[in-house]
Design a protein around this motif. Sequence first.
Motif, PDB file in Angstrom:
ATOM      1  N   UNK A   1       0.835  -1.209   0.000  1.00 44.38           N
ATOM      2  CA  UNK A   1       0.000   0.000   0.000  1.00 44.38           C
ATOM      3  C   UNK A   1       0.869   1.258   0.000  1.00 44.38           C
ATOM      4  N   UNK A   2       1.972   1.224   0.738  1.00 47.69           N
ATOM      5  CA  UNK A   2       2.892   2.367   0.730  1.00 47.69           C
ATOM      6  C   UNK A   2       3.571   2.488  -0.627  1.00 47.69           C
ATOM      7  N   UNK A   3       3.929   1.355  -1.244  1.00 45.33           N
ATOM      8  CA  UNK A   3       4.511   1.398  -2.586  1.00 45.33           C
ATOM      9  C   UNK A   3       3.575   2.104  -3.558  1.00 45.33           C
ATOM     10  N   UNK A   4       2.299   1.795  -3.480  1.00 46.58           N
ATOM     11  CA  UNK A   4       1.329   2.432  -4.375  1.00 46.58           C
ATOM     12  C   UNK A   4       1.239   3.931  -4.102  1.00 46.58           C
ATOM     13  N   UNK A   5       1.273   4.282  -2.822  1.00 50.44           N
ATOM     14  CA  UNK A   5       1.235   5.698  -2.429  1.00 50.44           C
ATOM     15  C   UNK A   5       2.442   6.446  -2.987  1.00 50.44           C
ATOM     16  N   UNK A   6       3.613   5.814  -2.944  1.00 50.70           N
ATOM     17  CA  UNK A   6       4.834   6.471  -3.391  1.00 50.70           C
ATOM     18  C   UNK A   6       4.888   6.606  -4.907  1.00 50.70           C
ATOM     19  N   UNK A   7       4.359   5.626  -5.609  1.00 48.54           N
ATOM     20  CA  UNK A   7       4.273   5.742  -7.068  1.00 48.54           C
ATOM     21  C   UNK A   7       3.426   6.960  -7.440  1.00 48.54           C
ATOM     22  N   UNK A   8       2.304   7.113  -6.757  1.00 46.68           N
ATOM     23  CA  UNK A   8       1.444   8.265  -7.028  1.00 46.68           C
ATOM     24  C   UNK A   8       2.134   9.569  -6.653  1.00 46.68           C
ATOM     25  N   UNK A   9       2.871   9.572  -5.516  1.00 47.67           N
ATOM     26  CA  UNK A   9       3.561  10.787  -5.091  1.00 47.67           C
ATOM     27  C   UNK A   9       4.629  11.195  -6.095  1.00 47.67           C
ATOM     28  N   UNK A  10       5.311  10.233  -6.676  1.00 48.66           N
ATOM     29  CA  UNK A  10       6.398  10.540  -7.614  1.00 48.66           C
ATOM     30  C   UNK A  10       5.871  10.946  -8.982  1.00 48.66           C
ATOM     31  N   UNK A  11       4.959  10.141  -9.537  1.00 45.90           N
ATOM     32  CA  UNK A  11       4.498  10.361 -10.908  1.00 45.90           C
ATOM     33  C   UNK A  11       3.274  11.253 -10.998  1.00 45.90           C
ATOM     34  N   UNK A  12       2.621  11.497  -9.862  1.00 40.27           N
ATOM     35  CA  UNK A  12       1.393  12.276  -9.895  1.00 40.27           C
ATOM     36  C   UNK A  12       0.169  11.441 -10.196  1.00 40.27           C
ATOM     37  N   UNK A  13       0.367  10.152 -10.427  1.00 37.27           N
ATOM     38  CA  UNK A  13      -0.739   9.228 -10.664  1.00 37.27           C
ATOM     39  C   UNK A  13      -0.227   7.821 -10.385  1.00 37.27           C
ATOM     40  N   UNK A  14      -1.164   6.912 -10.173  1.00 35.15           N
ATOM     41  CA  UNK A  14      -0.796   5.504  -9.933  1.00 35.15           C
ATOM     42  C   UNK A  14      -1.162   4.674 -11.144  1.00 35.15           C
ATOM     43  N   UNK A  15      -0.286   3.718 -11.495  1.00 34.40           N
ATOM     44  CA  UNK A  15      -0.653   2.753 -12.536  1.00 34.40           C
ATOM     45  C   UNK A  15      -0.035   1.401 -12.205  1.00 34.40           C
ATOM     46  N   UNK A  16      -0.706   0.344 -12.638  1.00 40.10           N
ATOM     47  CA  UNK A  16      -0.305  -1.017 -12.307  1.00 40.10           C
ATOM     48  C   UNK A  16       1.030  -1.400 -12.934  1.00 40.10           C
ATOM     49  N   UNK A  17       1.348  -0.864 -14.100  1.00 41.86           N
ATOM     50  CA  UNK A  17       2.619  -1.199 -14.744  1.00 41.86           C
ATOM     51  C   UNK A  17       3.802  -0.734 -13.895  1.00 41.86           C
ATOM     52  N   UNK A  18       3.694   0.459 -13.310  1.00 42.54           N
ATOM     53  CA  UNK A  18       4.772   0.958 -12.445  1.00 42.54           C
ATOM     54  C   UNK A  18       4.887   0.109 -11.184  1.00 42.54           C
ATOM     55  N   UNK A  19       3.756  -0.307 -10.637  1.00 42.33           N
ATOM     56  CA  UNK A  19       3.787  -1.169  -9.454  1.00 42.33           C
ATOM     57  C   UNK A  19       4.444  -2.509  -9.790  1.00 42.33           C
ATOM     58  N   UNK A  20       4.088  -3.098 -10.927  1.00 43.13           N
ATOM     59  CA  UNK A  20       4.682  -4.367 -11.333  1.00 43.13           C
ATOM     60  C   UNK A  20       6.191  -4.213 -11.527  1.00 43.13           C
ATOM     61  N   UNK A  21       6.591  -3.114 -12.154  1.00 39.47           N
ATOM     62  CA  UNK A  21       8.019  -2.862 -12.383  1.00 39.47           C
ATOM     63  C   UNK A  21       8.747  -2.722 -11.050  1.00 39.47           C
ATOM     64  N   UNK A  22       8.107  -2.041 -10.120  1.00 42.70           N
ATOM     65  CA  UNK A  22       8.698  -1.869  -8.794  1.00 42.70           C
ATOM     66  C   UNK A  22       8.864  -3.217  -8.100  1.00 42.70           C
TER      67      UNK A  22
END
Length: 248
Positions: free
Chosen positions: A172-193
């Motif tokens: 859940x924090x990983x998802x929050x940080x993806x959104x904080x960095x990119x300004x939006x959340x997407x599943x591809x970035x989470x998978x890459x992470x």
Amino acid sequence: MLTAERERPRRRPRRQPAGIGLAPRTFDHLDAQDIEIAEFVDGRRPSTHRDFADAALRTEAMDVYRRFHAAPLLPLTKTVFDMIAEHDRQVAELRAPVPPDHAWLSHQARLAQAALEASGLDLVPCFNDPMPGNFLVGEDGSILLIDFEYASNNDRLYDFAIWSGEMFSSESVDRELIEAYFGRYDEASFARRMVHKALADVKWWTWAMVQHTISSLDFDFYKYGIWKHMRARSIMNDPCWPAFPKAL
């Protein structure tokens, strides 16, 4: 002959981080002795894992990464795949200990590499070493970075993933940080992470086995390495693992 000191890259990005306000100034008076001198920074302290339980400080860390990633490329390009390959060669050369499932784990790492390279690497300047003590926290909540010896051009999401692993971030924090960095959340970035999280642990457990074999430091590199190996295995054994490379 391998030595512990040769494990650390010598080409340090000394002035670039300081020039963009992310690190103390460094001085080259003792370059010939391969000694780096940094200015003393008053009013700051090394961070701890506990600090990054604070959402505001996590967001500040992401902002620091964003600024570093936006800087010009560094002289050295060294991806996580290069790091793993280097340590694999060293492990073989030194006949360092490896776990029984080393071949399986290496196969999974190669599959992950193929998927990441097929999707395209986003090479940017990466810090690559998010030990909490490398983040100097000011009284105003700002952060400066120190110790750029492992910095290189690498895939952008690797820097996030290794930070996330070091700080024991939840999904859940990983998802929050993806959104904080990119300004939006997407599943591809989470998978890459998630893929990079596993690769980071592969890199560091092979590094640890090399250090266990050659280092004279009073530190249990074997225990550290096996812990990293177990965490990489736990990610790669998860039922979700096969879906992550496909989502890149």
